[in-house]
Design a protein around this motif. Sequence first.
Motif, PDB file in Angstrom:
ATOM      1  N   ILE A 116       0.861  -1.177   0.000  1.00 35.65           N
ATOM      2  CA  ILE A 116       0.000   0.000   0.000  1.00 35.65           C
ATOM      3  C   ILE A 116       0.907   1.239   0.000  1.00 35.65           C
ATOM      4  CG2 ILE A 116      -1.913  -1.216   1.124  1.00 35.65           C
ATOM      5  CD1 ILE A 116      -1.215   0.370   3.708  1.00 35.65           C
ATOM      6  N   VAL A 117       0.368   2.359  -0.464  1.00 36.75           N
ATOM      7  CA  VAL A 117       1.222   3.545  -0.654  1.00 36.75           C
ATOM      8  C   VAL A 117       0.645   4.765   0.069  1.00 36.75           C
ATOM      9  CG1 VAL A 117       2.154   2.788  -2.880  1.00 36.75           C
ATOM     10  CG2 VAL A 117       0.030   4.135  -2.816  1.00 36.75           C
ATOM     11  N   ALA A 118       1.529   5.723   0.319  1.00 37.48           N
ATOM     12  CA  ALA A 118       1.143   6.950   1.025  1.00 37.48           C
ATOM     13  C   ALA A 118       2.214   8.010   0.752  1.00 37.48           C
ATOM     14  CB  ALA A 118       1.043   6.668   2.526  1.00 37.48           C
ATOM     15  N   PRO A 119       1.957   9.264   1.140  1.00 37.64           N
ATOM     16  CA  PRO A 119       2.994  10.285   0.949  1.00 37.64           C
ATOM     17  C   PRO A 119       4.277   9.945   1.710  1.00 37.64           C
ATOM     18  CG  PRO A 119       1.008  11.230   1.997  1.00 37.64           C
ATOM     19  CD  PRO A 119       0.685   9.823   1.637  1.00 37.64           C
ATOM     20  N   SER A 120       4.111   9.391   2.913  1.00 34.10           N
ATOM     21  CA  SER A 120       5.277   9.020   3.731  1.00 34.10           C
ATOM     22  C   SER A 120       5.053   7.629   4.311  1.00 34.10           C
ATOM     23  CB  SER A 120       5.464  10.016   4.881  1.00 34.10           C
ATOM     24  OG  SER A 120       5.636  11.314   4.357  1.00 34.10           O
ATOM     25  N   LYS A 132       4.296   2.243   1.700  1.00 33.99           N
ATOM     26  CA  LYS A 132       5.524   2.636   1.026  1.00 33.99           C
ATOM     27  C   LYS A 132       5.392   4.112   0.618  1.00 33.99           C
ATOM     28  CE  LYS A 132       6.441   2.032  -3.483  1.00 33.99           C
ATOM     29  NZ  LYS A 132       7.347   2.999  -4.076  1.00 33.99           N
ATOM     30  N   GLU A 133       6.473   4.858   0.768  1.00 36.27           N
ATOM     31  CA  GLU A 133       6.428   6.259   0.331  1.00 36.27           C
ATOM     32  C   GLU A 133       6.319   6.329  -1.195  1.00 36.27           C
ATOM     33  OE1 GLU A 133       9.196   9.139   2.086  1.00 36.27           O
ATOM     34  OE2 GLU A 133       9.551   9.915   0.065  1.00 36.27           O
ATOM     35  N   MET A 134       5.390   7.101  -1.678  1.00 40.04           N
ATOM     36  CA  MET A 134       5.180   7.173  -3.130  1.00 40.04           C
ATOM     37  C   MET A 134       6.327   7.898  -3.825  1.00 40.04           C
ATOM     38  SD  MET A 134       1.145   8.135  -3.232  1.00 40.04           S
ATOM     39  CE  MET A 134       0.728   7.840  -4.940  1.00 40.04           C
ATOM     40  N   THR A 135       6.705   7.363  -4.978  1.00 41.97           N
ATOM     41  CA  THR A 135       7.683   8.067  -5.810  1.00 41.97           C
ATOM     42  C   THR A 135       6.925   9.143  -6.592  1.00 41.97           C
ATOM     43  OG1 THR A 135       7.285   6.618  -7.691  1.00 41.97           O
ATOM     44  CG2 THR A 135       9.004   5.929  -6.123  1.00 41.97           C
ATOM     45  N   LYS A 136       7.681  10.040  -7.196  1.00 43.19           N
ATOM     46  CA  LYS A 136       7.018  11.080  -7.997  1.00 43.19           C
ATOM     47  C   LYS A 136       6.304  10.474  -9.201  1.00 43.19           C
ATOM     48  CE  LYS A 136      10.249  14.638  -7.209  1.00 43.19           C
ATOM     49  NZ  LYS A 136      10.913  15.798  -7.776  1.00 43.19           N
ATOM     50  N   THR A 137       6.871   9.385  -9.720  1.00 40.80           N
ATOM     51  CA  THR A 137       6.197   8.689 -10.839  1.00 40.80           C
ATOM     52  C   THR A 137       4.861   8.144 -10.364  1.00 40.80           C
ATOM     53  OG1 THR A 137       8.366   8.083 -11.656  1.00 40.80           O
ATOM     54  CG2 THR A 137       6.504   6.854 -12.569  1.00 40.80           C
ATOM     55  N   GLU A 138       4.851   7.546  -9.175  1.00 39.22           N
ATOM     56  CA  GLU A 138       3.585   6.996  -8.658  1.00 39.22           C
ATOM     57  C   GLU A 138       2.564   8.111  -8.394  1.00 39.22           C
ATOM     58  OE1 GLU A 138       5.152   2.911  -6.443  1.00 39.22           O
ATOM     59  OE2 GLU A 138       5.459   4.846  -5.454  1.00 39.22           O
ATOM     60  N   ILE A 139       3.047   9.258  -7.961  1.00 38.84           N
ATOM     61  CA  ILE A 139       2.125  10.392  -7.755  1.00 38.84           C
ATOM     62  C   ILE A 139       1.508  10.790  -9.101  1.00 38.84           C
ATOM     63  CG2 ILE A 139       1.977  12.843  -7.122  1.00 38.84           C
ATOM     64  CD1 ILE A 139       4.122  12.271  -4.955  1.00 38.84           C
ATOM     65  N   ARG A 182       7.245  14.559   3.640  1.00 43.06           N
ATOM     66  CA  ARG A 182       8.109  14.547   2.458  1.00 43.06           C
ATOM     67  C   ARG A 182       9.017  15.782   2.406  1.00 43.06           C
ATOM     68  NH1 ARG A 182       5.989  10.933  -1.546  1.00 43.06           N
ATOM     69  NH2 ARG A 182       7.280  11.954  -3.123  1.00 43.06           N
ATOM     70  N   ASN A 183      10.159  15.576   1.753  1.00 47.96           N
ATOM     71  CA  ASN A 183      11.099  16.689   1.599  1.00 47.96           C
ATOM     72  C   ASN A 183      11.107  17.261   0.189  1.00 47.96           C
ATOM     73  OD1 ASN A 183      12.115  16.515   4.283  1.00 47.96           O
ATOM     74  ND2 ASN A 183      13.221  14.653   3.664  1.00 47.96           N
ATOM     75  N   ASP A 184      10.285  16.678  -0.692  1.00 42.83           N
ATOM     76  CA  ASP A 184      10.283  17.191  -2.066  1.00 42.83           C
ATOM     77  C   ASP A 184       9.158  18.224  -2.236  1.00 42.83           C
ATOM     78  OD1 ASP A 184       8.023  15.653  -2.070  1.00 42.83           O
ATOM     79  OD2 ASP A 184       8.681  14.247  -3.619  1.00 42.83           O
ATOM     80  N   GLU A 185       8.799  18.517  -3.469  1.00 46.05           N
ATOM     81  CA  GLU A 185       7.796  19.570  -3.703  1.00 46.05           C
ATOM     82  C   GLU A 185       6.371  19.145  -3.337  1.00 46.05           C
ATOM     83  OE1 GLU A 185       9.641  18.021  -5.997  1.00 46.05           O
ATOM     84  OE2 GLU A 185       8.741  18.074  -7.994  1.00 46.05           O
ATOM     85  N   TYR A 186       6.196  17.907  -2.875  1.00 49.56           N
ATOM     86  CA  TYR A 186       4.872  17.456  -2.415  1.00 49.56           C
ATOM     87  C   TYR A 186       4.741  17.486  -0.884  1.00 49.56           C
ATOM     88  CZ  TYR A 186       3.900  16.121  -7.202  1.00 49.56           C
ATOM     89  OH  TYR A 186       3.682  16.159  -8.553  1.00 49.56           O
ATOM     90  N   GLY A 187       5.751  18.022  -0.199  1.00 46.26           N
ATOM     91  CA  GLY A 187       5.677  18.082   1.259  1.00 46.26           C
ATOM     92  C   GLY A 187       6.257  19.382   1.781  1.00 46.26           C
ATOM     93  N   GLY A 188       6.029  19.647   3.061  1.00 49.76           N
ATOM     94  CA  GLY A 188       6.593  20.869   3.668  1.00 49.76           C
ATOM     95  C   GLY A 188       5.556  21.973   3.753  1.00 49.76           C
ATOM     96  N   THR A 189       5.656  22.954   2.878  1.00 48.00           N
ATOM     97  CA  THR A 189       4.740  24.104   2.953  1.00 48.00           C
ATOM     98  C   THR A 189       3.309  23.699   2.579  1.00 48.00           C
ATOM     99  OG1 THR A 189       5.053  24.648   0.624  1.00 48.00           O
ATOM    100  CG2 THR A 189       6.604  25.650   2.181  1.00 48.00           C
ATOM    101  N   ALA A 190       2.369  24.588   2.907  1.00 45.55           N
ATOM    102  CA  ALA A 190       0.962  24.333   2.551  1.00 45.55           C
ATOM    103  C   ALA A 190       0.816  24.179   1.033  1.00 45.55           C
ATOM    104  CB  ALA A 190       0.085  25.472   3.061  1.00 45.55           C
ATOM    105  N   GLU A 191       1.513  25.035   0.289  1.00 47.52           N
ATOM    106  CA  GLU A 191       1.440  24.944  -1.186  1.00 47.52           C
ATOM    107  C   GLU A 191       1.894  23.563  -1.650  1.00 47.52           C
ATOM    108  OE1 GLU A 191       2.706  27.492   0.392  1.00 47.52           O
ATOM    109  OE2 GLU A 191       1.917  29.349  -0.462  1.00 47.52           O
ATOM    110  N   ASN A 192       2.968  23.075  -1.045  1.00 47.72           N
ATOM    111  CA  ASN A 192       3.506  21.770  -1.451  1.00 47.72           C
ATOM    112  C   ASN A 192       2.574  20.628  -1.048  1.00 47.72           C
ATOM    113  OD1 ASN A 192       5.690  22.961  -2.594  1.00 47.72           O
ATOM    114  ND2 ASN A 192       7.185  22.270  -1.063  1.00 47.72           N
ATOM    115  N   ARG A 193       2.011  20.702   0.143  1.00 45.66           N
ATOM    116  CA  ARG A 193       1.116  19.625   0.593  1.00 45.66           C
ATOM    117  C   ARG A 193      -0.176  19.618  -0.227  1.00 45.66           C
ATOM    118  NH1 ARG A 193      -0.272  21.263   5.270  1.00 45.66           N
ATOM    119  NH2 ARG A 193       1.283  22.870   5.699  1.00 45.66           N
ATOM    120  N   TYR A 194      -0.530  20.809  -0.740  1.00 45.12           N
ATOM    121  CA  TYR A 194      -1.742  20.940  -1.573  1.00 45.12           C
ATOM    122  C   TYR A 194      -1.488  20.487  -3.015  1.00 45.12           C
ATOM    123  CZ  TYR A 194      -5.719  23.303  -3.866  1.00 45.12           C
ATOM    124  OH  TYR A 194      -6.849  23.584  -4.603  1.00 45.12           O
ATOM    125  N   ARG A 195      -0.193  20.325  -3.381  1.00 49.80           N
ATOM    126  CA  ARG A 195       0.153  20.139  -4.798  1.00 49.80           C
ATOM    127  C   ARG A 195      -0.587  18.970  -5.457  1.00 49.80           C
ATOM    128  NH1 ARG A 195       4.100  22.678  -7.191  1.00 49.80           N
ATOM    129  NH2 ARG A 195       5.115  23.087  -5.193  1.00 49.80           N
TER     130      ARG A 195
END
Length: 339
Positions: A116-120, A132-139, A182-195
């Motif tokens: 099963i997958v999730a952001p983290s 499992k943490e999702m890869t950007k490809t999986e996103i 997450r530490n990439d553009e899908y995590g951290g700030t509100a904008e990133n978590r909303y991405r």
Amino acid sequence: MTTKLFSPYTIKDVTLKNRIVMSPMCMYSSHNEDGHIQNWHRTHYTSRAVGQVGLIIVEATAVTPQGRISPQDLGIWGDEHIDGFQELVGLVKEHGARIGIQLAHAGRKAVLEGEIVAPSAIAFNEQSKKPKEMTKTEIAETVEAFKKGAERAKKAGFDVIEIHGAHGYLINQFLSPLSNKRNDEYGGTAENRYRILREVIDAVKTVWDGPLFVRVSANDYHENGLTPADYIIFSKWMKEQGVDLIDVSSGAVVPAHIHAFPSYQVPYSEIIRNEAGIATGAVGLITSPIQAEEILQNDRADLVFLGRELLRDPYWPRTAAKELGVEIEAPKQYERGWL
Ligand SMILES: Cc1cc2nc3c(=O)[nH]c(=O)nc-3n(C[C@H](O)[C@H](O)[C@H](O)COP(=O)(O)O)c2cc1C
């Protein structure tokens, strides 16, 4: 007497005959574990259409097999699912109701064999599987799966699409800092978590120009979690993206105690409606007609969503009309027993 509950409501080119919405509720009845519609779904949803519900939203329907909550969930991950939904849509519309579908991915809340997958890679609780943490490809593949799901929903003839962004499922897991580390553009700030939600909405809108709802959990009920204030911001962004209505629920992204009482989520709907300037639906322990009417008359929501009360009473609109002193149309076959 005129009531708001029984006044029509128009979104884009879809008019609901009243403001009563059947809230999406998983039936776990796709017995062959293939996501297909069964007789139960045909009977269950059609009964509420006969009962004069204005809009019926079909339960969380998985956009990928891995995104199911359980193996018995409905699915819309393949073209082979379209026919069953098309039949269901026809059955419901025959009785003057409108019908929507909730597109969903369970993320770490899937109770399935295999990965099963999730952001983290954080489990929901001690009993649940570690995702499992999702890869950007999986996103990107997941965003595409929501788009394909929307395309199929359109082919099936649905009037409304609702994206499931609530109750701790995948999109909610990305939005909340409690489940997204997450530490990439899908995590951290509100904008990133909303991405991811931004991408899902944009992708869906390339294939769907009808009414678009998003269900949110407007409160994580946790000191480090999201609050209604955060959801005012997200709702402003959703409005800019062309979302028509926010269906305002709460909780379930992490295990937390929720003090539930009649209308307990209505203040979240009210604040989002007033502060973000977007239509909302209120849900949660709304059971009495006067309670529903109060919510609408005081501009605390545009639509009222009923869950369990409609399980108990598929004819709740008739019950409510009687209590509020409104005459509503009966199915022709029931006219002799309706008033
Ligand atoms: C049997 C059952 C299944 C549910 N499944 C879903 C679902 O698929 N999607 C969803 O967003 N909420 C789901 N919910 C939550 C309901 O839509 C609703 O928000 C909740 O029950 C509160 O409203 P109520 O007090 O009117 O029942 C479910 C609730 C129940 C009782």
